[in-house]
Motif scaffolding. Structure first.
Motif, PDB file in Angstrom:
ATOM      1  N   MET A 191       0.863  -1.168   0.000  1.00 58.18           N
ATOM      2  CA  MET A 191       0.000   0.000   0.000  1.00 58.18           C
ATOM      3  C   MET A 191       0.909   1.230   0.000  1.00 58.18           C
ATOM      4  O   MET A 191       2.060   1.166   0.441  1.00 58.18           O
ATOM      5  N   THR A 192       0.387   2.364  -0.473  1.00 62.05           N
ATOM      6  CA  THR A 192       1.227   3.553  -0.570  1.00 62.05           C
ATOM      7  C   THR A 192       0.412   4.795  -0.271  1.00 62.05           C
ATOM      8  O   THR A 192      -0.795   4.848  -0.517  1.00 62.05           O
ATOM      9  N   ARG A 193       1.087   5.811   0.267  1.00 63.77           N
ATOM     10  CA  ARG A 193       0.446   7.109   0.503  1.00 63.77           C
ATOM     11  C   ARG A 193       1.468   8.213   0.238  1.00 63.77           C
ATOM     12  O   ARG A 193       2.592   8.168   0.740  1.00 63.77           O
ATOM     13  N   LEU A 194       1.058   9.179  -0.552  1.00 60.73           N
ATOM     14  CA  LEU A 194       1.910  10.325  -0.848  1.00 60.73           C
ATOM     15  C   LEU A 194       2.009  11.201   0.396  1.00 60.73           C
ATOM     16  O   LEU A 194       0.991  11.587   0.975  1.00 60.73           O
ATOM     17  N   VAL A 195       3.246  11.516   0.820  1.00 58.80           N
ATOM     18  CA  VAL A 195       3.430  12.364   2.003  1.00 58.80           C
ATOM     19  C   VAL A 195       4.100  13.687   1.669  1.00 58.80           C
ATOM     20  O   VAL A 195       4.217  14.559   2.528  1.00 58.80           O
ATOM     21  N   GLY A 196       4.558  13.858   0.448  1.00 57.58           N
ATOM     22  CA  GLY A 196       5.176  15.123   0.072  1.00 57.58           C
ATOM     23  C   GLY A 196       5.833  15.032  -1.288  1.00 57.58           C
ATOM     24  O   GLY A 196       5.942  13.954  -1.870  1.00 57.58           O
ATOM     25  N   THR A 197       6.226  16.172  -1.805  1.00 54.34           N
ATOM     26  CA  THR A 197       6.943  16.232  -3.072  1.00 54.34           C
ATOM     27  C   THR A 197       8.218  17.040  -2.898  1.00 54.34           C
ATOM     28  O   THR A 197       8.355  17.811  -1.934  1.00 54.34           O
ATOM     29  N   PHE A 198       9.137  16.844  -3.818  1.00 57.04           N
ATOM     30  CA  PHE A 198      10.400  17.575  -3.755  1.00 57.04           C
ATOM     31  C   PHE A 198      10.851  17.917  -5.165  1.00 57.04           C
ATOM     32  O   PHE A 198      10.381  17.347  -6.147  1.00 57.04           O
ATOM     33  N   ARG A 199      11.774  18.877  -5.256  1.00 54.15           N
ATOM     34  CA  ARG A 199      12.413  19.233  -6.517  1.00 54.15           C
ATOM     35  C   ARG A 199      13.911  19.128  -6.339  1.00 54.15           C
ATOM     36  O   ARG A 199      14.454  19.484  -5.294  1.00 54.15           O
ATOM     37  N   LEU A 200      14.586  18.636  -7.350  1.00 55.83           N
ATOM     38  CA  LEU A 200      16.046  18.703  -7.382  1.00 55.83           C
ATOM     39  C   LEU A 200      16.431  20.048  -7.986  1.00 55.83           C
ATOM     40  O   LEU A 200      15.958  20.414  -9.062  1.00 55.83           O
ATOM     41  N   ILE A 201      17.302  20.783  -7.290  1.00 52.46           N
ATOM     42  CA  ILE A 201      17.741  22.087  -7.774  1.00 52.46           C
ATOM     43  C   ILE A 201      19.260  22.186  -7.669  1.00 52.46           C
ATOM     44  O   ILE A 201      19.898  21.513  -6.849  1.00 52.46           O
ATOM     45  N   LEU A 202      19.838  23.025  -8.503  1.00 53.24           N
ATOM     46  CA  LEU A 202      21.274  23.305  -8.442  1.00 53.24           C
ATOM     47  C   LEU A 202      21.496  24.497  -7.536  1.00 53.24           C
ATOM     48  O   LEU A 202      20.821  25.531  -7.659  1.00 53.24           O
ATOM     49  N   VAL A 203      22.452  24.355  -6.621  1.00 56.82           N
ATOM     50  CA  VAL A 203      22.731  25.423  -5.663  1.00 56.82           C
ATOM     51  C   VAL A 203      24.230  25.589  -5.472  1.00 56.82           C
ATOM     52  O   VAL A 203      25.023  24.672  -5.725  1.00 56.82           O
ATOM     53  N   ALA A 204      24.605  26.791  -5.017  1.00 53.87           N
ATOM     54  CA  ALA A 204      25.994  27.097  -4.668  1.00 53.87           C
ATOM     55  C   ALA A 204      25.974  28.223  -3.649  1.00 53.87           C
ATOM     56  O   ALA A 204      24.942  28.895  -3.462  1.00 53.87           O
ATOM     57  N   SER A 205      27.091  28.435  -3.004  1.00 53.47           N
ATOM     58  CA  SER A 205      27.171  29.538  -2.050  1.00 53.47           C
ATOM     59  C   SER A 205      27.425  30.846  -2.801  1.00 53.47           C
ATOM     60  O   SER A 205      28.054  30.854  -3.877  1.00 53.47           O
ATOM     61  N   PRO A 206      26.957  31.961  -2.259  1.00 52.84           N
ATOM     62  CA  PRO A 206      27.256  33.254  -2.888  1.00 52.84           C
ATOM     63  C   PRO A 206      28.752  33.497  -3.027  1.00 52.84           C
ATOM     64  O   PRO A 206      29.211  34.092  -4.013  1.00 52.84           O
ATOM     65  N   GLU A 207      29.533  33.001  -2.053  1.00 58.30           N
ATOM     66  CA  GLU A 207      30.997  33.188  -2.112  1.00 58.30           C
ATOM     67  C   GLU A 207      31.581  32.460  -3.306  1.00 58.30           C
ATOM     68  O   GLU A 207      32.444  32.993  -4.016  1.00 58.30           O
ATOM     69  N   TYR A 208      31.104  31.226  -3.573  1.00 57.90           N
ATOM     70  CA  TYR A 208      31.602  30.479  -4.725  1.00 57.90           C
ATOM     71  C   TYR A 208      31.264  31.195  -6.028  1.00 57.90           C
ATOM     72  O   TYR A 208      32.100  31.329  -6.929  1.00 57.90           O
ATOM     73  N   LEU A 209      30.026  31.659  -6.139  1.00 62.42           N
ATOM     74  CA  LEU A 209      29.596  32.312  -7.372  1.00 62.42           C
ATOM     75  C   LEU A 209      30.314  33.637  -7.579  1.00 62.42           C
ATOM     76  O   LEU A 209      30.617  34.023  -8.714  1.00 62.42           O
ATOM     77  N   SER A 210      30.610  34.326  -6.481  1.00 63.42           N
ATOM     78  CA  SER A 210      31.378  35.574  -6.603  1.00 63.42           C
ATOM     79  C   SER A 210      32.785  35.294  -7.109  1.00 63.42           C
ATOM     80  O   SER A 210      33.350  36.069  -7.893  1.00 63.42           O
ATOM     81  N   ARG A 211      33.328  34.165  -6.692  1.00 61.43           N
ATOM     82  CA  ARG A 211      34.712  33.826  -7.056  1.00 61.43           C
ATOM     83  C   ARG A 211      34.800  33.201  -8.440  1.00 61.43           C
ATOM     84  O   ARG A 211      35.729  33.483  -9.201  1.00 61.43           O
TER      85      ARG A 211
END
Length: 293
Positions: free
Chosen positions: A152-172
């Motif tokens: 048996m199954t029950r949906l408890v939530g959904t998620f998204r895969l996203i690309l992330v980085a720190s502001p320091e990395y992106l600044s550099r």
């Protein structure tokens, strides 16, 4: 209720293949069993049994009716059990399998423990595809679609895969503006524990003709979160795991317009006629609280 009684008589006769034995089980005469079956046959206008002097066998119509009757009586039995169990506090042990990311779900788990102190949780954290029934789990929380007729199954939530980085990395290193720009960045990858393969990023790399660099690989996401926060690269992570980092801007989204992935989180448990009170309250509680902001 009289109709339910007739169905019960029919099932007993079909399973024992004898009006006499069915009568003994039900503590009525064999003639009473025969009359109850005859009333059903008259009502439906079909023969349910082939009769001989010694045995009875189901007709094709009787075999179809038997399966339906069993389901009806099982549902009635389950309803009676549920009503009786509403007067009892859920208690006992629950063996639950959670993905390694399950540590991020502990606030909901601990809230459940406070709400139901008489239920003992045995938690197993693993990204291995466990066999719910063979390994004796009461319930399993997993991402993605699951096709198993035993569960048996029950949906408890959904998620998204996203690309992330720190502001320091992106600044550099600069902010990627299109998928092809990832070729010049440090990419932090997740490896599936079950297959050993790298988890695909939520962009069509073949369409964009990208060979993603590999700066680091981990088989669970907590190290990837830490490395991304420390400015060591771009990571592909489920949004539910980094809500605090996104809210505080320790991590920011990269290439959000190109994200193409979303998926479900489901609770799975063995299919059976009855769901125990302890499992029912666990499923309901997790569905309501697991992915609340």
């Amino acid at each position: 209720m009289d109709s339910l009684g007739s169905l019960h008589v029919f099932v007993q006769a079909a399973e024992t293949r004898s009006f006499t034995l069915a009568g003994r089980h039900l503590r009525v005469s064999s003639s009473a069993v025969g009359k109850a079956v005859a009333r059903l046959e008259s009502r439906f206008g079909v023969r349910l049994f082939h009769r001989s002097t010694r045995t009875i066998t189901l007709t094709p119509e009787g075999a179809l009716f038997l399966e339906r009757c069993r389901r009806i009586l099982n549902e009635v039995e389950a309803a009676e059990m549920e009503i009786a169990q509403t007067q009892k506090a859920p208690r006992g042990k629950l063996r639950i399998s959670l993905p390694l990311v399950g540590m991020l779900m502990m606030p909901a788990v601990t809230a459940f423990m406070r709400t139901y102190p008489e239920i003992e949780l045995d938690l197993d954290f693993s990204d291995r595809l466990v066999d719910v029934i063979e390994e004796g789990f009461d319930a399993v929380l997993r991402a993605g679609e699951i096709n198993d007729s035993r569960l048996m199954t029950r949906l408890v939530g959904t998620f998204r895969l996203i690309l992330v980085a720190s502001p320091e990395y992106l600044s550099r290193r600069g902010t990627p503006l299109e998928p092809a720009d990832l070729a010049g960045h440090a990419c932090l990858h997740h490896r599936y524990a079950t297959s050993g393969k790298l988890e695909p990023w939520p962009i069509d790399v073949r369409r964009h003709d990208i060979a993603l660099p590999v700066a680091a690989v981990a088989n669970t996401i907590e190290p990837l979160i830490h490395m991304a926060e420390q400015g060591l690269g771009i990571a592909c992570l489920p949004d539910l795991a980094i809500r605090r980092q996104l809210a505080s801007r320790r991590l920011v989204t990269v290439l959000g317009d190109y994200s193409e992935h979303s998926g479900p989180f489901r609770l799975l448990w063995p299919s059976s006629r009855h769901i125990s009170p302890k499992l029912r309250v666990f499923v309901d509680f997790m569905a309501q609280n697991l992915f609340q902001e």
